[in-house]
Design an enzyme around this catalytic site. Structure first.
Site, PDB file in Angstrom:
ATOM      1  N   ARG A  85      -7.525 -52.211  33.452  1.00 54.14           N
ATOM      2  CA  ARG A  85      -7.481 -53.678  33.512  1.00 54.14           C
ATOM      3  C   ARG A  85      -8.448 -54.235  32.478  1.00 54.14           C
ATOM      4  O   ARG A  85      -9.661 -53.999  32.542  1.00 54.14           O
ATOM      5  CB  ARG A  85      -7.872 -54.143  34.908  1.00 54.14           C
ATOM      6  N   LEU A  86      -7.926 -54.969  31.509  1.00 55.95           N
ATOM      7  CA  LEU A  86      -8.744 -55.558  30.458  1.00 55.95           C
ATOM      8  C   LEU A  86      -9.277 -56.897  30.957  1.00 55.95           C
ATOM      9  O   LEU A  86      -8.606 -57.928  30.892  1.00 55.95           O
ATOM     10  CB  LEU A  86      -7.933 -55.734  29.181  1.00 55.95           C
ATOM     11  N   ASP A  87     -10.497 -56.865  31.463  1.00 53.12           N
ATOM     12  CA  ASP A  87     -11.099 -58.044  32.090  1.00 53.12           C
ATOM     13  C   ASP A  87     -11.421 -59.111  31.047  1.00 53.12           C
ATOM     14  O   ASP A  87     -12.003 -58.818  29.998  1.00 53.12           O
ATOM     15  CB  ASP A  87     -12.378 -57.618  32.825  1.00 53.12           C
ATOM     16  N   ALA A  88     -11.063 -60.358  31.354  1.00 48.83           N
ATOM     17  CA  ALA A  88     -11.402 -61.519  30.514  1.00 48.83           C
ATOM     18  C   ALA A  88     -11.031 -61.303  29.054  1.00 48.83           C
ATOM     19  O   ALA A  88     -11.689 -61.807  28.154  1.00 48.83           O
ATOM     20  CB  ALA A  88     -12.898 -61.841  30.639  1.00 48.83           C
ATOM     21  N   ILE A  89      -9.964 -60.585  28.812  1.00 53.28           N
ATOM     22  CA  ILE A  89      -9.601 -60.182  27.452  1.00 53.28           C
ATOM     23  C   ILE A  89      -9.311 -61.370  26.541  1.00 53.28           C
ATOM     24  O   ILE A  89      -9.539 -61.315  25.319  1.00 53.28           O
ATOM     25  CB  ILE A  89      -8.387 -59.219  27.483  1.00 53.28           C
TER      26      ILE A  89
END
Length: 562
Positions: A228-232
């Protein structure tokens, strides 16, 4: 063009010719050193894909590390039902319940260790958080930056506080820049999108790029199959722009995807972008070169609106637009998470007064509202902080469980991979004591549950938790066996009136009519207008329903096998 040629092309596009070629010299050895996966998916998704979202310490037991406690609970209750577990950040951290990471390579010792994670990975697929936008102000990396240590001197983004940054998209009402002092006493103002404890990475630095690719590959090595790419969306900054969804951000996602295609082609990237729908789905790229999944952020608030108004018209119209660029992509459907219910995804879908009505319901049901800062200096609602269970509190206990389960039934029949937050599965209510303890609105949906107390409630068939937990698991078990619920199977949203949400899901071997009464009154439904006749069997209850007409009780849902 070979895979490494594509990596090189992306790096040159992001950094320019000279710097891009330097980046290749750094990145290629990391890729070549990594053991290549022999696995290659014949298809990315299956109707059996379900994800549980949880913190590592949601379940606690005295004398036992929380990861062991969770593993035992999941092994006893969820194995062979929910195949994947998404661990929210379980690294050492300084704030934000894990999202201000101090060490990207370690497990928080209060939760357990990597051996615990690997053990869980033997029974479940693993999804990790890749907190790629920022790092902790209390981390060793940040201290190295303040000390101007080689390899860290440009890790953060310095900005002149007199610079006009009014165009920058703000997800919070906190200041964008925070002041710190370097080792020589020189003050610097650093980009801190989310808080003064969360220092934004400077991805223009090849040192940052190399270090974060090392983190990416380390997580794959530790067994993660979904990242999961957080705040991408906020990754790349360019003064004079909104600093969100910039072309370089998309190219960095494509770079991560290409690297994983080389070293672990079965791995999946999912982008976390709590923004309006069209912006959100831009992270699919061309359907093959960017994220395989995106969070379906519009679903939670729009479904909430649907049940509040007892009118499925807007939800049905929106659901008809859930098209995908390829069979290699799909939506990550969820109703609740560790965060609140995002409001921004409703922009352009609901009028402001409809959003105000949702805010009023949340406050009436014991929740709170978080705000973001706008370019003109004003604040507007960003997030509704409440458990999804209590957001759907109907004002009396009679239909509470049924209303909540009806919402989950809709989530589970839409195209995509469904994900359930552990507190939704457990029927958790607002943790207002926690909010008072921390002073943070999001704590309302992050309670730590003594597992023995939880098990006692689950053993009581009359308890609210039990009335949610077991029917929810039964629904998941049945759903996983239906080919028509494959994430990429065909679908048609049907018009059966405003009190009903209905979708036809179809594969080559099966067709299911999933129908949910979203109202507190009985509703008469007929499927004869769709060419159906005779009786249809409900795969949930085993009952038969005449296609010519039948009545659904308040919040009743059926999955009719045609």
């Amino acid at each position: 063009m070979g895979d490494m040629d594509e990596v090189k092309q992306l790096l040159i596009r992001i950094y320019g010719d000279q710097k891009g070629r330097s980046a290749i010299k750094r990145i290629q050895p990391l890729i070549e050193r990594f053991p290549k996966s022999a696995k290659r998916r014949t298809q990315f998704f299956s109707q059996e894909d379900i994800v549980l979202i949880t913190y590592g310490d949601t379940l606690i037991k005295t004398g036992e590390t929380p990861l062991k406690t969770l593993h035992r609970f999941a092994g006893n209750y969820l194995k062979d039902i929910i195949p994947a577990i998404h661990f929210l950040p379980f690294f050492p951290y300084s704030s934000d319940d894990g999202f201000s990471v101090m060490d990207f390579f370690s497990i928080n010792p209060e939760l357990g260790n990597w051996q615990d994670v690997v053990a869980i990975g033997q029974d479940f697929q693993l999804m990790f958080d890749f907190v790629v936008n920022h790092f902790s102000a209390e981390s060793e990396w940040f201290q190295h930056y303040l000390d101007d240590r080689d390899g860290f001197s440009d890790f953060a983004i310095e900005a002149d506080p007199s610079t006009d940054l009014s165009l920058v998209t703000r997800p919070r009402s906190l200041p964008l820049l925070s002041e710190f002092k370097k080792h020589d006493g020189r003050p610097v103002h650093l980009w801190t999108t989310f808080s003064a404890d969360q220092i934004d990475f400077n991805f223009k630095s090849l040192d940052v790029l190399q270090k974060m690719i090392e983190v990416l590959l380390f997580y794959i090595e530790k067994g993660a199959t979904i990242l999961r790419l957080d705040a991408i969306a906020f990754l790349w900054k360019k003064i004079g722009t909104p600093c969100v969804h910039l072309p370089q951000t998309h190219d960095v996602v494509k770079l991560f995807r290409k690297i994983l295609d080389i070293v672990s082609p079965d791995a999946i990237l999912i982008t976390e972008t709590n923004v309006p729908h069209d912006e959100n789905i831009s992270y699919f790229g061309n359907g093959r070169d960017e994220a395989q999944m995106v969070y379906n952020f519009t679903l939670p608030p729009l479904l909430f609106h649907t049940l509040v108004k007892e009118d499925a018209t807007v939800l049905s119209g929106w659901a008809r637009t859930l098209n995908l660029p390829s069979e290699h992509t799909t939506f990550f459907n969820f109703c609740a998470s560790h965060d609140g219910i995002g409001v921004r995804p409703l922009e352009g879908i609901l009028k402001p007064e409809a959003i105000t009505e949702l805010i009023d319901v949340v406050k009436q049901n014991g929740g709170q509202v978080s705000y973001k800062r706008n370019p003109d200096g004003s604040d507007s609602p960003y997030e509704l902080n409440i458990t999804y269970v209590d957001a759907l509190y109907p004002g009396n206990d009679a239909n509470h469980a049924e209303r909540f389960l009806a919402s989950q039934s809709i989530q589970y029949v839409l195209p995509g991979v469904p994900a359930t937050y552990i507190h939704s599965l457990l029927g958790s209510r607002n943790w207002t004591d926690g909010v008072q303890q921390t002073g943070r609105a999001r704590t309302i949906n992050r309670e730590k549950l003594p597992v023995e107390n939880l098990l006692e409630e689950l053993r009581d068939p009359g308890s609210f938790r039990s009335r949610i937990f077991y029917p929810y698991l039964d629904m998941i078990k049945i759903r996983r066996r239906q080919e028509a619920f494959h994430p990429n199977a065909g679908y048609d949203v049907l018009d059966l009136g405003p009190k009903v949400f209905a979708v036809k899901r179809r594969s080559e071997s099966q067709t299911i009519y999933a129908i949910t009464n979203i109202s507190s009154t009985n509703v008469r439904v007929a499927l004869s207008d769709f060419g159906l006749s005779g009786s249809l069997g409900d795969i949930l209850s085993g009952e038969s329903f005449p296609a010519g007409g039948f009545t659904l009780g308040p919040y009743q849902y059926v999955w009719l096998n045609a």
